[in-house]
Design a protein around this motif. Structure first.
Motif, PDB file in Angstrom:
ATOM      1  N   ASN A  70     -57.069 -10.379  10.212  1.00 24.36           N
ATOM      2  CA  ASN A  70     -56.583  -9.256   9.408  1.00 24.36           C
ATOM      3  C   ASN A  70     -55.231  -9.566   8.781  1.00 24.36           C
ATOM      4  O   ASN A  70     -54.998  -9.337   7.586  1.00 24.36           O
ATOM      5  CB  ASN A  70     -56.480  -7.989  10.270  1.00 24.36           C
ATOM      6  N   ALA A  71     -54.321 -10.109   9.600  1.00 23.79           N
ATOM      7  CA  ALA A  71     -53.003 -10.474   9.080  1.00 23.79           C
ATOM      8  C   ALA A  71     -53.112 -11.593   8.062  1.00 23.79           C
ATOM      9  O   ALA A  71     -52.404 -11.603   7.048  1.00 23.79           O
ATOM     10  CB  ALA A  71     -52.082 -10.879  10.227  1.00 23.79           C
ATOM     11  N   ILE A  75     -51.556 -11.404   4.368  1.00 19.76           N
ATOM     12  CA  ILE A  75     -50.524 -12.351   3.935  1.00 19.76           C
ATOM     13  C   ILE A  75     -50.980 -13.121   2.706  1.00 19.76           C
ATOM     14  O   ILE A  75     -50.241 -13.249   1.724  1.00 19.76           O
ATOM     15  CB  ILE A  75     -50.173 -13.320   5.082  1.00 19.76           C
ATOM     16  N   ARG A  76     -52.219 -13.636   2.757  1.00 17.39           N
ATOM     17  CA  ARG A  76     -52.732 -14.406   1.619  1.00 17.39           C
ATOM     18  C   ARG A  76     -52.745 -13.558   0.339  1.00 17.39           C
ATOM     19  O   ARG A  76     -52.382 -14.034  -0.742  1.00 17.39           O
ATOM     20  CB  ARG A  76     -54.128 -14.932   1.936  1.00 17.39           C
ATOM     21  N   GLY A 105     -52.321  -5.061  18.349  1.00 18.21           N
ATOM     22  CA  GLY A 105     -52.970  -4.152  19.276  1.00 18.21           C
ATOM     23  C   GLY A 105     -52.405  -4.161  20.685  1.00 18.21           C
ATOM     24  O   GLY A 105     -52.861  -3.406  21.542  1.00 18.21           O
ATOM     25  N   SER A 106     -51.395  -5.024  20.929  1.00 21.31           N
ATOM     26  CA  SER A 106     -50.838  -5.116  22.283  1.00 21.31           C
ATOM     27  C   SER A 106     -49.522  -4.376  22.426  1.00 21.31           C
ATOM     28  O   SER A 106     -48.821  -4.553  23.420  1.00 21.31           O
ATOM     29  CB  SER A 106     -50.643  -6.594  22.664  1.00 21.31           C
ATOM     30  N   ILE A 174     -45.565  -4.357   7.671  1.00 16.77           N
ATOM     31  CA  ILE A 174     -46.904  -4.008   7.192  1.00 16.77           C
ATOM     32  C   ILE A 174     -47.960  -4.945   7.781  1.00 16.77           C
ATOM     33  O   ILE A 174     -49.004  -4.504   8.262  1.00 16.77           O
ATOM     34  CB  ILE A 174     -46.948  -4.036   5.654  1.00 16.77           C
ATOM     35  N   PHE A 175     -47.690  -6.248   7.763  1.00 18.92           N
ATOM     36  CA  PHE A 175     -48.665  -7.218   8.260  1.00 18.92           C
ATOM     37  C   PHE A 175     -48.972  -7.014   9.739  1.00 18.92           C
ATOM     38  O   PHE A 175     -50.071  -7.317  10.204  1.00 18.92           O
ATOM     39  CB  PHE A 175     -48.160  -8.646   8.049  1.00 18.92           C
ATOM     40  N   ASN A 176     -47.982  -6.510  10.491  1.00 19.23           N
ATOM     41  CA  ASN A 176     -48.138  -6.403  11.944  1.00 19.23           C
ATOM     42  C   ASN A 176     -48.201  -4.964  12.444  1.00 19.23           C
ATOM     43  O   ASN A 176     -48.166  -4.730  13.649  1.00 19.23           O
ATOM     44  CB  ASN A 176     -46.994  -7.145  12.636  1.00 19.23           C
ATOM     45  N   ASP A 177     -48.307  -4.015  11.519  1.00 17.11           N
ATOM     46  CA  ASP A 177     -48.407  -2.593  11.861  1.00 17.11           C
ATOM     47  C   ASP A 177     -47.271  -2.161  12.787  1.00 17.11           C
ATOM     48  O   ASP A 177     -47.482  -1.584  13.851  1.00 17.11           O
ATOM     49  CB  ASP A 177     -49.761  -2.293  12.511  1.00 17.11           C
ATOM     50  N   MET A 178     -46.049  -2.454  12.349  1.00 15.49           N
ATOM     51  CA  MET A 178     -44.854  -2.061  13.103  1.00 15.49           C
ATOM     52  C   MET A 178     -44.195  -0.898  12.355  1.00 15.49           C
ATOM     53  O   MET A 178     -43.553  -1.096  11.316  1.00 15.49           O
ATOM     54  CB  MET A 178     -43.903  -3.239  13.253  1.00 15.49           C
ATOM     55  N   ARG A 179     -44.326   0.306  12.883  1.00 16.84           N
ATOM     56  CA  ARG A 179     -43.919   1.511  12.172  1.00 16.84           C
ATOM     57  C   ARG A 179     -42.568   2.066  12.620  1.00 16.84           C
ATOM     58  O   ARG A 179     -42.157   3.138  12.191  1.00 16.84           O
ATOM     59  CB  ARG A 179     -44.994   2.589  12.357  1.00 16.84           C
TER      60      ARG A 179
END
Length: 436
Positions: A70-71, A75-76, A105-106, A174-179
């Motif tokens: 997904n990442a 990124i690409r 997810g961790s 965004i790439f790592n879903d860090m909000r």
């Protein structure tokens, strides 16, 4: 509220010494410099053909490490709206996450954030080639009156996204879903320490459990290199001595331009222990200061003294508790004099014995990217209990009364070091880290 302890659990770097931690530390062990004749720019047209280029980094998706599918897709897809500085910053962050074993997810996205430092980012001239050509009149002159009608439509609508200094932190989040908390700091060379300090405080006060903190920068760039040669004290000339960065050495010629990015994965001690992460060090103090004279000119020695005193106060330590100082060590005459003056005032009688290392001697000035990479260098050195020497240091400058060594020195793995960086404008940042 009692502040929480902040630990380091992952590291990632992109530099003239390679893209992985093994090649990075091997360069220190072997005394190998990443400064070579420049390839990405026409060296013959520059006052000096030497630079610290991150040659292994091509911007290919493989450079970002072992990212999940997904990442990888994200990124690409976004590579086209990332300039090289942003790409390096994102790659260093992804490598730090992978090194720390923090996968998608961790973690709780709402409790994880990104704080990144950078230089101001400059557009490549070719971004405006077609637009400029469209505004040239019959006399061969640029006509600004037709810019809105003829020039602007030729500019890529997304060009600005490629050069905004807040984009490294945005992309990484965004790439790592860090909000969680997200911040960007642009203080030239002082950016790295300021970003790490802000990340430490964010976790310590309970506003996040995890922060990816890093910095990215360059002096190797079609426009930025020209600016550097006009503004900065760069070593000029074509002989081999002009291709060496020699901090605090009497025979130094000036700074060497370079490029790179570094990132650390920071967590609260409780969060790291709960997931069984390997702890690499603990961030125990931070400071950011500015030194000015009454005429508004920068006072770098004062900024350095203040930053070092404040970082010790914040960490609850004294100067005698520091195991080594990872110095700014630009390699230019006045900058090194200013740093030596500030550190001498701070250290007092221990100036003759405090180990000082200047890692820019291996890769040059990476701008905002230097500081985190230097922290990684010290962390790796403490793991091996061996501090690398300052490359090329042979003739001490009598005006720099510091304990700089050309050879490696034995150090404790659980000691404390302070990383110091400052800008020409008198902004200084310092970070105190305890090993394990």
């Amino acid at each position: 509220m009692q502040s929480r302890r902040v630990v380091i659990t992952g590291m990632g770097q992109i530099s003239p010494l390679g893209m992985d931690l093994e090649s990075f530390t091997n360069a220190f062990d072997s005394g190998t410099s990443g400064i070579r004749k420049i390839e990405s720019l026409p060296g013959d047209a520059l006052p000096s053909p030497y630079a610290g280029e991150a040659r292994e980094f091509t911007g290919n998706i493989a450079d970002f490490g072992d990212v999940d599918k997904n990442a990888m897709r994200s990124i690409r897809k976004n590579l086209k709206v990332m300039c090289r500085e942003i790409q390096m910053g994102v790659a260093a962050a992804q490598r730090a996450l992978q090194h720390g074993g923090l996968g998608s997810g961790s973690f709780d996205p709402e409790r994880c954030g990104v704080i990144y430092g950078s230089d101001y980012m400059m557009t490549l001239p070719e971004e405006f080639d077609k637009a400029t050509a469209a505004c040239v009149n019959g006399s061969g002159e640029f006509d600004f009156e037709v810019w809105a009608e003829k020039g602007l439509p030729e500019v890529n609508p997304l060009w600005l996204l490629k050069y905004l200094p807040n984009m490294p932190a945005s992309h990484i989040a965004i790439f790592n879903d860090m909000r969680g908390p997200n911040n960007s700091i642009t203080l030239r060379e002082a950016s790295a320490g300021a970003a790490l300090g802000e990340a430490m405080m964010t976790i310590a006060r309970g506003h996040a459990d995890v922060i990816v903190a890093g910095s990215t920068g360059t002096r190797v760039h079609e426009t930025r290199t020209c600016h550097s040669y006009l503004q900065d004290p760069i070593a000029k000339g074509t002989d081999e001595s002009c291709g060496k960065c020699l901090p605090f050495d009497l025979n130094r010629k000036g700074m060497i331009i370079g490029e790179g990015a570094g990132a650390l994965l920071l967590e609260s001690l409780e969060h790291a222990e709960a997931r069984g992460a390997k702890i690499l060090g603990e961030v125990i103090g931070q400071s950011i200061c500015t030194g000015w004279n009454s005429d508004r000119s920068p006072n770098r020695p004062a900024a350095i003294v203040n930053a070092m005193n404040m970082v010790c106060r914040d960490a609850g330590i004294s100067a005698s508790d520091i195991g080594h100082i990872n110095a700014h060590g630009l390699g230019s005459q006045q900058s090194d004099w200013d740093e030596a003056e500030g550190l001498t005032k701070f250290l007092g009688d221990s100036v003759k014995t405090m180990p000082v290392v200047a890692m820019k001697s291996y890769f040059g000035n990476l701008g905002a990217g230097s500081g985190v990479i230097e922290v990684i260098g010290s962390l790796l050195a403490m793991q091996k209990k061996q501090l690398p020497g300052t490359l090329g240091y042979s003739t001490p400058d009598p005006k720099c009364e510091l304990n700089v060594q050309a050879d490696s020195q034995e150090i404790a793995s659980d000691g404390v070091f302070v990383s110091l960086n400052f800008s020409p404008q008198g902004q200084a940042s310092a970070i105190a880290i305890r090993g394990v």
